[in-house]
Design a protein around this motif. Structure first.
Motif, short mmCIF file in Angstrom:
data_model
loop_
_atom_site.label_atom_id
_atom_site.label_comp_id
_atom_site.label_asym_id
_atom_site.label_seq_id
_atom_site.Cartn_x
_atom_site.Cartn_y
_atom_site.Cartn_z
N ILE A 1 -5.82 -11.20 5.25
CA ILE A 1 -5.58 -12.44 4.47
C ILE A 1 -6.98 -12.42 3.39
O ILE A 1 -6.08 -12.61 2.25
CB ILE A 1 -6.36 -13.73 6.05
CG1 ILE A 1 -5.55 -13.69 7.53
CG2 ILE A 1 -6.44 -14.76 5.23
CD1 ILE A 1 -6.45 -14.08 8.22
N ILE A 2 -7.87 -11.53 3.19
CA ILE A 2 -8.72 -11.52 2.24
C ILE A 2 -7.61 -10.90 1.57
O ILE A 2 -7.49 -11.18 0.43
CB ILE A 2 -9.65 -10.28 2.46
CG1 ILE A 2 -10.68 -11.48 3.33
CG2 ILE A 2 -10.85 -10.45 0.82
CD1 ILE A 2 -11.86 -10.56 4.56
N GLN A 3 -7.04 -9.70 1.88
CA GLN A 3 -6.49 -9.00 -0.18
C GLN A 3 -5.09 -10.14 0.04
O GLN A 3 -5.11 -10.02 -1.04
CB GLN A 3 -6.04 -8.22 0.78
CG GLN A 3 -5.54 -6.91 -0.26
CD GLN A 3 -5.62 -6.39 -1.14
OE1 GLN A 3 -7.39 -6.93 -1.46
NE2 GLN A 3 -5.19 -5.35 -2.46
N CYS A 4 -4.38 -10.64 0.95
CA CYS A 4 -3.08 -11.75 0.58
C CYS A 4 -4.19 -12.60 -0.81
O CYS A 4 -3.31 -12.97 -1.54
CB CYS A 4 -2.93 -12.50 1.73
SG CYS A 4 -1.52 -11.20 2.48
N PHE B 1 -16.84 -11.01 1.32
CA PHE B 1 -15.97 -11.00 2.43
C PHE B 1 -15.98 -9.70 3.00
O PHE B 1 -16.60 -9.83 4.74
CB PHE B 1 -15.00 -12.46 2.90
CG PHE B 1 -15.91 -13.61 2.15
CD1 PHE B 1 -16.45 -14.06 3.42
CD2 PHE B 1 -14.81 -14.49 1.18
CE1 PHE B 1 -16.53 -15.69 3.33
CE2 PHE B 1 -14.90 -15.94 1.06
CZ PHE B 1 -15.85 -16.21 2.30
N ARG B 2 -15.01 -9.09 2.24
CA ARG B 2 -14.86 -7.34 2.89
C ARG B 2 -16.35 -7.16 3.36
O ARG B 2 -16.26 -5.93 3.91
CB ARG B 2 -14.53 -7.03 2.05
CG ARG B 2 -12.71 -6.52 1.35
CD ARG B 2 -12.37 -6.08 0.73
NE ARG B 2 -11.15 -6.40 0.40
CZ ARG B 2 -11.15 -6.76 -1.46
NH1 ARG B 2 -12.00 -6.27 -1.96
NH2 ARG B 2 -10.10 -7.55 -1.53
N ARG C 1 0.96 -1.25 0.16
CA ARG C 1 0.31 0.07 0.18
C ARG C 1 0.99 1.33 -0.32
O ARG C 1 0.28 2.24 -0.65
CB ARG C 1 -1.52 0.39 1.41
CG ARG C 1 -1.91 -0.87 0.74
CD ARG C 1 -2.71 -0.55 1.67
NE ARG C 1 -3.03 -1.29 3.23
CZ ARG C 1 -3.44 -2.29 3.86
NH1 ARG C 1 -4.26 -3.41 3.75
NH2 ARG C 1 -2.65 -2.37 5.06
N ALA C 2 2.16 1.06 0.44
CA ALA C 2 3.00 1.72 0.43
C ALA C 2 3.58 2.23 -1.04
O ALA C 2 4.41 3.35 -1.23
CB ALA C 2 3.94 2.29 1.54
N GLY C 3 3.69 1.77 -1.93
CA GLY C 3 3.52 2.05 -3.22
C GLY C 3 5.41 0.59 -3.74
O GLY C 3 5.88 0.39 -4.72
N GLY D 1 -7.49 2.60 -7.26
CA GLY D 1 -8.84 2.18 -6.19
C GLY D 1 -8.03 1.38 -4.69
O GLY D 1 -7.26 1.10 -4.85
N PRO D 2 -8.96 1.79 -3.86
CA PRO D 2 -8.40 0.80 -2.32
C PRO D 2 -7.99 -0.94 -2.83
O PRO D 2 -7.82 -1.48 -2.23
CB PRO D 2 -9.50 0.90 -1.84
CG PRO D 2 -10.92 1.36 -2.21
CD PRO D 2 -9.98 2.13 -3.73
#
Ligand SMILES: Cc1cc2nc3c(=O)[nH]c(=O)nc-3n(C[C@H](O)[C@H](O)[C@H](O)COP(=O)(O)OP(=O)(O)OC[C@H]3O[C@@H](n4cnc5c(N)ncnc54)[C@H](O)[C@@H]3O)c2cc1C
Length: 568
Positions: A497-500, A472-473, A234-236, A544-545
């Motif tokens: 965990i979802i994002q991974c 799930f989010r 998220r930091a790039g 986007g997020p």
């Protein structure tokens, strides 16, 4: 400072340091020790999600440094060759070379601290064959390794925030400027301003469910939930190898390791028909997974043919050093290695830069591409670097961070708008009154990861996961409750965990081939395709997020003449 900023300060605990280290495991402790050696007056702060004394993959002790290039026995060049075979060519060679090159000095340093490295009958270090080529594994007997390194890490003015989970990195005009953390007991936010940050928060241990069904009964340290992958991303920073979802084969019902201790000492892994599927080296773990899938399991480790002295050596290591609870476990089940085989089963899949190849893409200087931000250990993709990599790159990250602070000594500015976002998010999660318990949603998410993201993959399954991730989010944000700081921290973990899983599914979709044995098998692309995929699948955060940008990058080769990166 504006009034709003002042008000926000009342909502967070604010602290300031020179160097912030996120994760007080092997790499984090070593980074703190090295930074202190270089600059005795440096302000060093560690965020540690658990308690630094016993946290992380080591937990207590460890029985081997899996990669040591001992002069006159092996060479860093041979290690790179061996790793190239093991990673099927997808390897940035300079980082692996650098690690092997510094590994013997590391052994000597640890020995100087009192860590015991046993010798063989000729007076040489006891080495074992773990890799496809060369005897790189050096036996080590140190039941108190974690206590030892954590005490050293906290010497001088180093401050540790135990029970603080790093959530987000802060940036100042592209440069890292600190991080926001969460106290996992009280739910309080901690903001730490820093001139440089080293992320050492391990891999993703809680990915699919273990076959025991216990949420936390996993091989790797269960506090490692891929937080560092995502903070850096998220930091790039870029991620690589996220499609390589690895499943260890472990002691049935205990999910503890023993292959590296037994097979390297002559034990055999057998299938149902008593075929030997592994002997002397432990690199081909997928052969066990494959035997299991063909119905040739359960696979077993057999020691009964070994000499009594070797069996005793193995018992001594297993029962004192890494997971001493094994002694009680085997005794209660009536398993005596002289007569009984040890049953193994494949279990949960994980994402890891220590045993596997997944993580933050770094170079041989532990740089992430974000100025002032370094990553080391299992969070970083230096394939199969194990404990040696965590220690060596912990040191390298500290050296580079100190160097960075010398070059850019000015104090960065805190991004209060980002901190405000984190306060709002924490308050939302903390006040959520849904009817789903966070453990329940974690169970379901990980069960679905097992169904769609790992194992035998195909386009439809991977795309289905991406749809489920949205569901799930929403459930996590709108229907899940957190009744205390602990559950609040679990909410953040489940989000990670979802994002991974989404990152893994995206990379798996992009890699339209099969590679690395059972770690990446596309049934719709069953062959290995070096023409198109002898490369990294690189993931970067989109606008986007949850938008993921996916690309390919060539692997970095060594220039053997200069012992540096090949830029030709
Ligand atoms: C069971 C087992 C046996 C092993 N045996 C060997 C061996 O014999 N030889 C060998 O060479 N290697 C071995 N390894 C591998 C080696 O232990 C690891 O590669 C190495 O310890 C990883 O170090 P690390 O610092 O990256 O991660 P860890 O040591 O796991 O440390 C990560 C730390 O980060 C903390 N953390 C996580 N998330 C956050 C967050 N958001 N904020 C703050 N802190 C956070 C965790 O609590 C933890 O303390 C083994 C690993 C395991 C799991």
């Amino acid at each position: 400072m504006t009034n709003i900023e002042r008000a926000m300060m009342e909502e967070v605990y604010l602290t300031e340091t020179d160097l912030l280290i996120i994760g007080g495991g092997s790499a984090g402790c070593m980074a703190a020790i090295r930074a202190r050696e270089l600059k005795p007056d440096l302000e060093i702060t560690i965020f540690e999600k658990e308690d630094i004394k016993y946290s992380g993959s080591i937990a207590r002790g460890m029985d081997a440094l899996n990669i040591v290039s001992i002069p006159n026995l092996t060479t860093p060049e041979l290690y790179v060759e061996s790793m190239g075979l093991s990673c099927q060519g997808v390897l940035d060679e300079p980082a692996s070379y650098k690690m092997a090159e510094r590994s013997f000095a590391l052994l000597k340093k640890l020995e100087g601290w009192g860590v015991h490295f046993p010798l063989d009958s000729s007076g040489n270090y006891r080495t074992l064959k773990y890799h496809v080529k060369g005897k790189f594994q050096a036996a080590m007997q140190e039941p108190d390794l974690k206590v030892m390194i954590s005490q050293r890490a906290l010497a001088g003015r180093t401050k540790v925030f135990n029970r603080v989970m790093g959530l987000e990195l802060l940036l100042d005009d592209g440069r890292v400027s600190g991080a926001v953390g969460l106290n996992v007991r009280t739910g309080e936010l901690v903001v730490c301003k820093a001139k440089a940050v080293i992320v050492t928060s391990g891999g993703q241990a809680r990915f699919s469910l273990p076959n025991s069904g216990y949420l936390y009964g996993v091989f790797d340290f269960p506090g490692n939930t891929g937080d560092g992958f995502l903070m850096c991303y998220r930091a790039g920073a870029s991620l690589t190898g996220m499609e390589a979802t690895q499943s260890p084969v472990l002691i049935k019902d205990a999910n503890m390791p023993l292959l590296a201790i037994t097979v390297t000492r002559g034990a055999r892994v057998l299938d149902f028909f008593n075929n030997i599927i592994m002997e002397n080296e432990v690199d081909n773990i997928h052969l066990m997974n494959e035997a299991h899938e063909k119905g040739h399991g359960p696979v077993r480790v057999r020691l009964s043919h070994l000499e009594e002295s070797l069996i005793q050596e193995i018992e001594e290591i297993l029962f004192t050093t890494e997971r001493p609870v094994q002694e009680r476990f085997f005794k209660n089940r009536g398993i005596d290695f002289r007569r009984s085989d040890i049953e193994l089963w494949p279990t949960e899949h994980q994402l890891c830069g220590g045993h596997g190849i997944s993580g933050v893409r770094v170079n041989e200087k532990a740089e992430t591409g974000v100025p002032g931000l370094y990553a080391a250990g299992d969070v970083a993709s230096v394939p199969k670097q194990h404990l040696t990599g965590a220690f060596v790159f912990g040191e390298i990250a500290a050296e580079e961070a100190v160097n960075f602070m010398d070059r850019y000594p000015e104090n960065p500015t805190l991004d209060w708008s980002k901190i405000e976002q984190e306060i709002k998010k924490r308050n939302l999660c903390a006040n959520a009154k849904g009817d789903i318990e966070v453990r329940e949603i974690e169970y379901k998410v990980r069960r679905f990861i097992g169904d769609y993201v790992v194992g035998l993959k195909n386009e439809q399954k991977l795309k289905r996961w991406l749809q489920w991730a949205e569901v799930f989010r929403k459930e996590l944000n709108e229907q899940t409750r957190a009744e205390n700081g602990h559950e609040l921290s679990k909410t953040y973990e489940v989000e990670n965990i979802i994002q991974c899983a989404s990152l893994s599914a995206t990379a798996s979709l992009e890699r339209k081939e099969s590679r690395w044995g059972t770690s990446h098998r596309r049934v719709d692309y069953p062959e290995r395709d070096d023409k198109n995929y002898l490369c990294h699948i690189v993931l970067k955060k989109g606008d986007g997020p949850y938008e993921i940008k996916c690309s390919r990058a060539t692997v970095v080769k060594m220039n053997w003449a200069t012992k540096g990166e090949d830029r030709s």
